[in-house]
Design a protein around this motif. Structure first.
Motif, PDB file in Angstrom:
ATOM      1  N   ASP A 141       0.868  -1.181   0.000  1.00 18.29           N
ATOM      2  CA  ASP A 141       0.000   0.000   0.000  1.00 18.29           C
ATOM      3  C   ASP A 141       0.902   1.228   0.000  1.00 18.29           C
ATOM      4  O   ASP A 141       1.680   1.439   0.934  1.00 18.29           O
ATOM      5  CB  ASP A 141      -0.905   0.003   1.232  1.00 18.29           C
ATOM      6  CG  ASP A 141      -1.823   1.206   1.258  1.00 18.29           C
ATOM      7  OD1 ASP A 141      -2.189   1.680   0.174  1.00 18.29           O
ATOM      8  OD2 ASP A 141      -2.138   1.684   2.363  1.00 18.29           O
ATOM      9  N   VAL A 142       0.814   2.024  -1.063  1.00 22.57           N
ATOM     10  CA  VAL A 142       1.703   3.172  -1.232  1.00 22.57           C
ATOM     11  C   VAL A 142       0.926   4.456  -0.958  1.00 22.57           C
ATOM     12  O   VAL A 142      -0.112   4.705  -1.589  1.00 22.57           O
ATOM     13  CB  VAL A 142       2.306   3.205  -2.653  1.00 22.57           C
ATOM     14  CG1 VAL A 142       3.209   4.422  -2.818  1.00 22.57           C
ATOM     15  CG2 VAL A 142       3.083   1.926  -2.927  1.00 22.57           C
ATOM     16  N   THR A 143       1.420   5.236  -0.014  1.00 23.89           N
ATOM     17  CA  THR A 143       0.829   6.539   0.305  1.00 23.89           C
ATOM     18  C   THR A 143       1.707   7.628  -0.290  1.00 23.89           C
ATOM     19  O   THR A 143       2.903   7.701   0.022  1.00 23.89           O
ATOM     20  CB  THR A 143       0.725   6.746   1.831  1.00 23.89           C
ATOM     21  OG1 THR A 143      -0.074   5.698   2.386  1.00 23.89           O
ATOM     22  CG2 THR A 143       0.097   8.082   2.153  1.00 23.89           C
ATOM     23  N   LEU A 144       1.118   8.445  -1.145  1.00 19.97           N
ATOM     24  CA  LEU A 144       1.862   9.526  -1.767  1.00 19.97           C
ATOM     25  C   LEU A 144       1.903  10.726  -0.823  1.00 19.97           C
ATOM     26  O   LEU A 144       0.868  11.166  -0.314  1.00 19.97           O
ATOM     27  CB  LEU A 144       1.231   9.925  -3.096  1.00 19.97           C
ATOM     28  CG  LEU A 144       1.181   8.834  -4.174  1.00 19.97           C
ATOM     29  CD1 LEU A 144       0.515   9.369  -5.436  1.00 19.97           C
ATOM     30  CD2 LEU A 144       2.575   8.297  -4.489  1.00 19.97           C
ATOM     31  N   VAL A 145       3.099  11.255  -0.623  1.00 18.96           N
ATOM     32  CA  VAL A 145       3.289  12.422   0.241  1.00 18.96           C
ATOM     33  C   VAL A 145       4.007  13.494  -0.575  1.00 18.96           C
ATOM     34  O   VAL A 145       5.081  13.241  -1.123  1.00 18.96           O
ATOM     35  CB  VAL A 145       4.119  12.065   1.495  1.00 18.96           C
ATOM     36  CG1 VAL A 145       4.336  13.306   2.348  1.00 18.96           C
ATOM     37  CG2 VAL A 145       3.421  10.983   2.296  1.00 18.96           C
ATOM     38  N   SER A 146       3.402  14.649  -0.649  1.00 17.84           N
ATOM     39  CA  SER A 146       4.010  15.734  -1.414  1.00 17.84           C
ATOM     40  C   SER A 146       5.209  16.304  -0.671  1.00 17.84           C
ATOM     41  O   SER A 146       5.147  16.580   0.528  1.00 17.84           O
ATOM     42  CB  SER A 146       2.979  16.842  -1.663  1.00 17.84           C
ATOM     43  OG  SER A 146       3.592  17.957  -2.293  1.00 17.84           O
ATOM     44  N   THR A 147       6.297  16.460  -1.385  1.00 18.67           N
ATOM     45  CA  THR A 147       7.480  17.110  -0.818  1.00 18.67           C
ATOM     46  C   THR A 147       7.650  18.515  -1.372  1.00 18.67           C
ATOM     47  O   THR A 147       8.664  19.160  -1.130  1.00 18.67           O
ATOM     48  CB  THR A 147       8.739  16.292  -1.142  1.00 18.67           C
ATOM     49  OG1 THR A 147       8.839  16.107  -2.569  1.00 18.67           O
ATOM     50  CG2 THR A 147       8.677  14.939  -0.473  1.00 18.67           C
ATOM     51  N   ARG A 148       6.653  18.965  -2.129  1.00 18.04           N
ATOM     52  CA  ARG A 148       6.685  20.328  -2.637  1.00 18.04           C
ATOM     53  C   ARG A 148       6.260  21.302  -1.544  1.00 18.04           C
ATOM     54  O   ARG A 148       5.648  20.922  -0.537  1.00 18.04           O
ATOM     55  CB  ARG A 148       5.741  20.480  -3.821  1.00 18.04           C
ATOM     56  CG  ARG A 148       6.220  19.796  -5.093  1.00 18.04           C
ATOM     57  CD  ARG A 148       5.283  20.115  -6.230  1.00 18.04           C
ATOM     58  NE  ARG A 148       5.765  19.592  -7.489  1.00 18.04           N
ATOM     59  CZ  ARG A 148       5.037  18.914  -8.356  1.00 18.04           C
ATOM     60  NH1 ARG A 148       3.765  18.676  -8.059  1.00 18.04           N
ATOM     61  NH2 ARG A 148       5.534  18.485  -9.487  1.00 18.04           N
ATOM     62  N   VAL A 149       6.574  22.553  -1.787  1.00 14.54           N
ATOM     63  CA  VAL A 149       6.101  23.612  -0.893  1.00 14.54           C
ATOM     64  C   VAL A 149       4.605  23.796  -1.148  1.00 14.54           C
ATOM     65  O   VAL A 149       4.192  24.054  -2.279  1.00 14.54           O
ATOM     66  CB  VAL A 149       6.866  24.924  -1.141  1.00 14.54           C
ATOM     67  CG1 VAL A 149       6.261  26.057  -0.333  1.00 14.54           C
ATOM     68  CG2 VAL A 149       8.337  24.749  -0.790  1.00 14.54           C
ATOM     69  N   THR A 150       3.809  23.633  -0.117  1.00 15.97           N
ATOM     70  CA  THR A 150       2.364  23.775  -0.245  1.00 15.97           C
ATOM     71  C   THR A 150       1.868  24.923   0.630  1.00 15.97           C
ATOM     72  O   THR A 150       2.555  25.362   1.551  1.00 15.97           O
ATOM     73  CB  THR A 150       1.640  22.473   0.156  1.00 15.97           C
ATOM     74  OG1 THR A 150       2.011  22.133   1.506  1.00 15.97           O
ATOM     75  CG2 THR A 150       2.039  21.343  -0.765  1.00 15.97           C
ATOM     76  N   THR A 151       0.685  25.391   0.310  1.00 16.53           N
ATOM     77  CA  THR A 151       0.113  26.551   0.995  1.00 16.53           C
ATOM     78  C   THR A 151      -1.133  26.137   1.763  1.00 16.53           C
ATOM     79  O   THR A 151      -2.011  25.459   1.225  1.00 16.53           O
ATOM     80  CB  THR A 151      -0.244  27.648  -0.019  1.00 16.53           C
ATOM     81  OG1 THR A 151       0.927  28.024  -0.729  1.00 16.53           O
ATOM     82  CG2 THR A 151      -0.802  28.871   0.691  1.00 16.53           C
ATOM     83  N   LEU A 152      -1.180  26.555   3.018  1.00 16.20           N
ATOM     84  CA  LEU A 152      -2.378  26.387   3.844  1.00 16.20           C
ATOM     85  C   LEU A 152      -2.985  27.763   4.068  1.00 16.20           C
ATOM     86  O   LEU A 152      -2.359  28.627   4.672  1.00 16.20           O
ATOM     87  CB  LEU A 152      -2.024  25.736   5.184  1.00 16.20           C
ATOM     88  CG  LEU A 152      -1.391  24.340   5.135  1.00 16.20           C
ATOM     89  CD1 LEU A 152      -1.035  23.878   6.539  1.00 16.20           C
ATOM     90  CD2 LEU A 152      -2.335  23.346   4.475  1.00 16.20           C
ATOM     91  N   GLU A 153      -4.196  27.955   3.562  1.00 11.86           N
ATOM     92  CA  GLU A 153      -4.858  29.248   3.683  1.00 11.86           C
ATOM     93  C   GLU A 153      -5.930  29.200   4.764  1.00 11.86           C
ATOM     94  O   GLU A 153      -6.747  28.273   4.796  1.00 11.86           O
ATOM     95  CB  GLU A 153      -5.480  29.669   2.348  1.00 11.86           C
ATOM     96  CG  GLU A 153      -4.491  30.239   1.366  1.00 11.86           C
ATOM     97  CD  GLU A 153      -5.179  30.961   0.226  1.00 11.86           C
ATOM     98  OE1 GLU A 153      -4.887  32.147  -0.001  1.00 11.86           O
ATOM     99  OE2 GLU A 153      -6.026  30.334  -0.429  1.00 11.86           O
TER     100      GLU A 153
END
Length: 607
Positions: free
Chosen positions: A285-297
């Motif tokens: 089971d593969v969980t994708l995790v973003s390593t990009r800079v993301t924005t929380l508004e």
């Protein structure tokens, strides 16, 4: 079976039927008839034998043999024969094969089944119907080494080398496979994507051939796109790996999780970098995790009041109140943070820039469950808490020290700091939030404040001051403009009268020069008269006043004659003889004669 029956009937007819022909037949006619009957029956018998002996498989099919006769029984629990037992045989007839084996089709049944085709972007899920049972605790058979994978697909080799029945960890990658479908069942699961796959219908290959079924299964390859990593949770362990579980943490006092080396059962300590992977979804089971800079508004979710100020024609202020409802927009992480500053409630909008590092991704997944869970359970609540704490406590600001410099002081947070000291508030929130972020395996890189819903009463005085200042500036500007306009008009009028002004200035200068000249002439005349008077006085002192008077009279007469020459035109001078001493008697006599009067004769002696 039908072919065998036809063959036996044909042999019987060839042996029995000729002797029973009617005795009426005699001679050559009888011999020819017997020969014909036997020949036909032999042909039928030969065709029957041939039909039971020829084996032919199409180029896109495979032959699975099921033995019916002349074989022993299979041992209990097995369905595939490897030693000639009755039942489905391990050996298959490959695609395109053509063989002649006497009575092969009598002793066996051949199931012509399609070859397995696995398209690009998918894998084939394999289930073995025979083999050794799984060990206790196993959910699927171990993966075969890559070097033995081709042998693994050979049914006889599989059964003779301890292949296990049930779901296989090994999978079929894209390609064409001639498999023994009596042993292996293959499923290729499709998931509707709105592009090239229009239905979630699976291809199922079994002893029944190829059919299609609706299931929630998908066997698409695992894609880890750029900017993400894949955290693997495995339910199986590969052979030959030292699987030692150890505890990993994000930071001191942060998240902790039990992780294992890659290939072991559990959450792998090393995440998968961006790429495509053929992983059996039943095991991984593969969980994708973003390593990009993301924005929380943090945006919306409050009602804001406004006081609008207007200035009428008389310069008086008029204010009207209105309100607006700001809902939480789509895509926002959460609503604005409700803060309290100096007793006032202020909804504060803001934006947080966060990033999960690849080395922390497995710990985050193991401890919390994924990026969304980290955001909702840790990051968002932490940021909301720190915003409220900073607004309700104190901040460090830089203010003038009164000596021309600045100094940093700490003081309670004020409402208007959300306007005048936004940077200080952002830094204070960021410093606190970063600590919680590191504990959660998240790097909080930036905090930026958005709209601050300040109560309009607090801004009213500043707005009135700003409007008054603007009105004053407008008045000064208007006055300056009027003065400038007057100067412009004056300059334009002066330019229009420039010719007359030049003439007047020239006339003034000419009059001044004439005045100066007259003054100079008068001064010269006065000097001349003074000199002349002085000369006359000196002359009178020498000649006597009477003699001087006569000389003056003579000069006047001569001047008159010079200026009026017509007086002497046709003038006849009298014959006057004058004699005397040094007096003026002679002169008077001449003048008298000139004027027509009688002049007495003068006598005298001159010197």
């Amino acid at each position: 079976m039908l072919a065998l029956t036809v063959f036996l009937l044909a042999i019987l007819a060839a042996v029995v039927v000729p002797p029973r022909l009617p005795q009426a037949l005699a001679g050559d006619r009888r011999t020819a008839a017997v020969f014909a009957v036997r020949f036909v029956t032999l042909l039928i018998a030969g065709a029957a034998v041939l039909s039971t002996s020829v084996v032919r498989i199409g180029p896109s099919s495979v032959g699975v043999v099921q033995r019916l006769y002349l074989g022993g029984s299979l041992s209990a629990g097995h369905v595939i024969a490897t030693a000639g037992e009755t039942g489905f045989q391990a050996d298959i007839i490959p695609p395109g094969a053509f063989h002649i084996w006497p009575f092969y089709n009598v002793l066996n049944t051949i199931h012509e089944l399609p070859v397995v085709v696995v398209p690009n972007g998918f894998y084939g899920r394999i289930v073995a119907n025979d083999g050794e049972p799984l060990a206790e605790g196993e959910v699927m058979a171990e993966e075969w080494p890559e070097a033995e994978f081709a042998k693994f697909l050979d049914a006889e080799w599989f059964l003779q080398h301890h292949g296990k029945r049930g779901l296989q960890l090994s999978i079929l990658k894209p390609g064409v496979y001639p498999l023994n479908l009596a042993l292996f069942s293959v499923r290729i699961g499709y998931e509707k994507n709105g592009r090239d796959i229009t239905d979630s219908v699976d291809d199922v290959y079994s002893i029944e051939g190829k059919k299609r079924e609706n299931t929630p299964l998908t066997t698409a390859i695992t894609r880890v796109p750029a900017g993400t990593v894949g955290v693997v949770r495995s339910t199986v362990a590969r052979r030959g790996i030292d699987c030692v579980t150890h505890t990993a943490s994000t930071d001191v006092g942060g998240l902790t999780a039990e992780v294992v080396p890659m290939g072991c059962k559990g959450i792998w300590r090393t995440s998968l970098p961006p790429n495509d992977y053929y992983l059996n979804r039943d095991a991984y089971d593969v969980t994708l995790v973003s390593t990009r800079v993301t924005t929380l508004e943090f945006k919306g979710g409050f009602v804001r009041r406004f006081l609008d100020l207007k200035v009428d024609a008389k310069g008086d202020f008029q204010q009207t109140e209105r309100s607006a409802n700001f809902s939480v927009p789509d895509g926002a992480a959460d609503s604005a943070v409700n803060t309290k500053v100096e007793g006032w409630e202020i909804p504060q909008e803001l934006r947080a820039i966060v990033q999960i590092t690849p080395e922390n991704a497995p710990i985050v997944v193991a401890a919390v469950g994924g990026q969304d869970q980290v955001d909702q359970r840790i990051v968002i609540p932490a940021i909301r808490s720190h915003v409220r704490n900073v607004y309700g406590s104190e901040i460090a600001v830089t203010e003038p020290d009164g000596a021309g410099g600045t100094r940093e002081i700490r003081r309670p947070t004020r409402v208007l700091d959300t306007i005048d000291h936004r940077v200080e508030l952002e830094n204070a929130i960021l410093d606190r939030a970063r600590v919680d972020g590191r504990r959660a395996g998240v790097d909080i890189k930036e905090i930026r404040l958005g709209e601050s819903a300040i109560p309009p009463e607090l801004l009213l005085a500043r707005q009135r001051e700003q409007l008054a200042g603007q009105l004053k500036a407008a008045y000064i500007q208007e006055q300056t403009s009027q003065e400038q306009r007057q100067k412009t008009e004056q300059a334009r009028a002066t330019a229009d009268q420039q010719r007359d002004l030049v003439k007047a200035q020239i006339a003034v200068k000419t009059a001044q020069l004439a005045q100066d000249r007259r003054q100079a002439e008068g001064h010269a005349e006065r000097l001349f008269l003074e000199e002349q008077a002085a000369g006359q006085t000196a002359q009178a002192n020498v000649l006597g006043k009477d003699s001087v008077l006569r000389l003056r009279e003579l000069e006047l007469v001569l001047t008159l004659l010079r200026d009026n020459p017509q007086i002497v035109t046709g003038l006849k001078l009298p014959s006057v003889w004058v004699s005397g001493s040094n007096g003026l008697e002679g002169t008077a006599a001449v003048l008298g004669a000139f004027l027509g009067g009688a002049v007495p004769e003068a006598r005298g002696l001159g010197k």
